[in-house]
Design a protein around this motif. Structure first.
Motif, PDB file in Angstrom:
ATOM      1  N   LYS A  38      23.263  25.262  21.846  1.00  0.00           N
ATOM      2  CA  LYS A  38      23.481  26.659  21.515  1.00  0.00           C
ATOM      3  C   LYS A  38      24.756  27.122  22.211  1.00  0.00           C
ATOM      4  O   LYS A  38      25.009  26.722  23.356  1.00  0.00           O
TER       5      LYS A  38
ATOM      6  N   MET B 208      20.506  21.538  15.866  1.00  0.00           N
ATOM      7  CA  MET B 208      19.589  20.523  16.383  1.00  0.00           C
ATOM      8  C   MET B 208      19.907  19.262  15.601  1.00  0.00           C
ATOM      9  O   MET B 208      19.864  19.249  14.378  1.00  0.00           O
TER      10      MET B 208
ATOM     11  N   TYR C 172      18.647  12.854  20.194  1.00  0.00           N
ATOM     12  CA  TYR C 172      18.532  14.174  19.564  1.00  0.00           C
ATOM     13  C   TYR C 172      18.579  15.288  20.609  1.00  0.00           C
ATOM     14  O   TYR C 172      17.898  15.210  21.633  1.00  0.00           O
TER      15      TYR C 172
ATOM     16  N   GLU D 119      23.609  27.493  16.606  1.00  0.00           N
ATOM     17  CA  GLU D 119      22.545  26.635  17.104  1.00  0.00           C
ATOM     18  C   GLU D 119      22.483  25.418  16.213  1.00  0.00           C
ATOM     19  O   GLU D 119      22.443  25.555  15.001  1.00  0.00           O
TER      20      GLU D 119
ATOM     21  N   ASP E 273      23.420  16.734  12.102  1.00  0.00           N
ATOM     22  CA  ASP E 273      22.007  16.857  11.726  1.00  0.00           C
ATOM     23  C   ASP E 273      21.720  16.236  10.357  1.00  0.00           C
ATOM     24  O   ASP E 273      20.689  16.483   9.753  1.00  0.00           O
TER      25      ASP E 273
ATOM     26  N   ALA F  38      15.716  17.129  22.391  1.00  0.00           N
ATOM     27  CA  ALA F  38      14.761  17.592  21.388  1.00  0.00           C
ATOM     28  C   ALA F  38      13.351  17.302  21.894  1.00  0.00           C
ATOM     29  O   ALA F  38      13.116  16.256  22.496  1.00  0.00           O
TER      30      ALA F  38
ATOM     31  N   SER G  26      19.133  19.860  21.046  1.00  0.00           N
ATOM     32  CA  SER G  26      19.439  21.138  20.412  1.00  0.00           C
ATOM     33  C   SER G  26      20.441  21.834  21.313  1.00  0.00           C
ATOM     34  O   SER G  26      20.302  21.823  22.541  1.00  0.00           O
TER      35      SER G  26
END
Ligand SMILES: [Zn+2]
Lengths: 299, 196
Positions: free
Chosen positions: A265, A163, A261, A161, A211, A281, A263
């Protein structure tokens, strides 16, 4: 001269994840060489053995348990992937894995260890853990022993994961063509295996998410791209046909993704995370801001 | 395969106060870094801010100079023929506009003084929410660096020797940036026009 050797050894130790003060190494060498007249090579060997001798047999652990650096461990793992060597000092590098996940390994050229093969399983005895940019890896050195195993190990994929901000979309993204025989992406209308072929259109994004501490290559397949961008494969083909240029699709992707931005997975495969889930995000919350202000004021 | 460098998050004020550029090897292809006063070792940076000015300062070919501001100051951006995508973006974006810039720090000397600027790899239009996220992200990462200033890592030691950073100054910078995000002030100024 002793200083030079000490520096050499210090560098070698730190490659193995062992940090020793230079003065300490220098002092030991000095005593051996100048006081006890030990030949240089022997003196080096002696000092090396004092620091890098692994415990008789390091704990057998699972990949997911590797959460600190500089630790001697043993792993039963399958070689998932071998990568081209990045330097002469590295004999082999790649990914090994067990049921709990995969981890990068590096085998030093100086280790004189046998070559490992992809898809074979081994007991890696006495490897040292290391960390680079927030990710753990293991180093195989002279202290390591590699024992081939007959059993097969089912490698579990670790879900990653991240972000962060998407900072790049690489070439080979956008509206692409794949070989109808082997599904490889075509390069200038040509398949690496089958040469010139007609090809089938597809959508794909090879991107980079960052990140501020780690960078991660990510791969988005057609389904994810269509959902994320809101353009279907057919629409993308129309866009390209209208503009007489396939790159308009890529430009549209870049516009929607770069500098924003997200996230993400998905399971890690080689250097990529295959994105199964991607979300913008969430907006910042007043609460987050207040918390950070309090934390800053307390500094 | 060369490992891609991380894009660091630094505010404009800290970036403009940085002047220590170095390479780790003599090799001409070795990556160039800019070390900032709080110890961020930057080969690449990620900025979100407002493009406030742009000007083509080239003589024969296009050479764009632009200014991107954040709550603490502004970044100077230069893009020419070797940054075709970014130069193209600058020629078409009309300020003011929120933009995200990914680029390499660059330093040059003017009259004995070192000036920092950014050589962009990409410039994209973004929205205000992205700007907020970046301010929060950059505040958080700057705060983490400030907290680590009393550790003895190599970058921190170098930064401390070179800059003797004033922690209070950078703490205030982070607070000023964060305060632009707090919603308190906005709520008060909302006037219901239907009542007038
Ligand atoms: Zn093929």
């Amino acid at each position: 001269m002793v200083r030079d050797i000490a520096e050499q050894l210090k560098a070698r130790f730190s490659e193995m994840g062992v940090e020793v003060p230079l003065e300490e190494i220098e002092k030991k060498l000095d005593v051996l060489i100048n006081e006890f007249r030990v030949p240089i090579e022997e003196a080096k060997r002696s000092v090396v053995s004092q620091y890098v001798r692994a415990p008789k047999s390091a704990d057998l652990v699972k990949v997911k348990d590797i959460q600190s650096e500089g630790r001697w461990v043993s792993l039963k793992a399958k070689v998932v992937q071998l990568w081209p060597s990045e330097s002469e000092s590295i004999a082999q590098a790649g990914l090994i894995g067990d049921e709990t996940g995969t981890i990068k390994f590096t085998k030093w050229a100086k280790s004189d260890l046998p070559l490992v093969e992809e898809n074979r399983c081994y007991m890696f005895k006495n490897v040292v853990t290391d960390e680079w940019q927030g990710r753990y890896n293991v180093k195989l050195s002279r202290s390591t022993e590699i024992i081939p195993l007959e059993e097969d190990i089912e490698v579990g994929s670790l879900v990653e994961e991240v972000m962060g901000a998407i900072v790049d979309i690489q070439s080979g993204s956008g509206l692409i063509k794949r070989c109808e025989l082997c599904n490889r992406a075509l390069v200038k209308g040509s398949c690496g295996e089958h040469g010139k072929v007609e090809g089938i259109y597809d959508l794909r994004i090879k991107g980079v998410i960052d990140d501020g501490k780690i960078v991660q290559d990510i791969l988005l397949n057609r389904e994810i791209v269509e959902m994320l961008i809101g353009i279907t494969l057919d629409e993308a083909k129309e866009m390209a046909a209208e503009a007489l240029d396939q790159s308009v699709v890529l430009d549209a992707f870049k516009e929607k993704l770069i500098g924003r931005y997200f996230s993400i997975k998905g399971p890690r495969v080689g250097r990529y995370v295959l994105v199964e889930d991607i979300k913008s995000a969430p907006k910042i919350s007043d609460q987050e801001v207040k918390k950070l202000i309090t934390e800053t004021e307390a500094l | 395969m060369l490992k891609r460098e991380v894009a660091k998050r630094v505010f404009a004020l800290e970036f403009r106060e940085s002047n220590m550029a170095f390479k780790e090897h003599d090799d001409q292809y070795a990556p160039q870094y800019l070390l900032t006063p709080t110890g961020a070792k930057c080969n690449r940076i990620f900025i979100v801010g407002t493009l406030t000015e742009k000007e083509d300062v080239g003589t024969n070919t296009e050479y764009w100079r632009a200014r991107v501001t954040d709550p603490t100051g502004s970044f100077l951006i230069y893009a020419g023929q070797y940054q075709p995508e970014a130069a193209q973006a600058l020629s078409s974006i009309e300020p003011p506009q929120f933009v995200a810039v990914v680029g390499k720090p660059n330093t040059y000397e003017i009259g004995g003084e070192i000036v920092t600027s950014v050589r962009p790899e990409s410039i994209q239009i973004v929205d205000a929410d992205t700007y907020d996220l970046w301010i929060l992200d950059t505040a958080r990462q700057t705060l983490q660096r400030l907290k680590r200033l009393d550790e003895g890592s190599e970058d921190v030691t170098k930064a401390k020797e070179h800059y003797s950073p004033n922690i209070g100054h950078y703490k205030q910078m982070v607070l000023d940036a964060l305060k632009t995000l707090s919603k308190g002030a906005e709520e008060v100024s909302v006037i219901d026009l239907s009542e007038i």
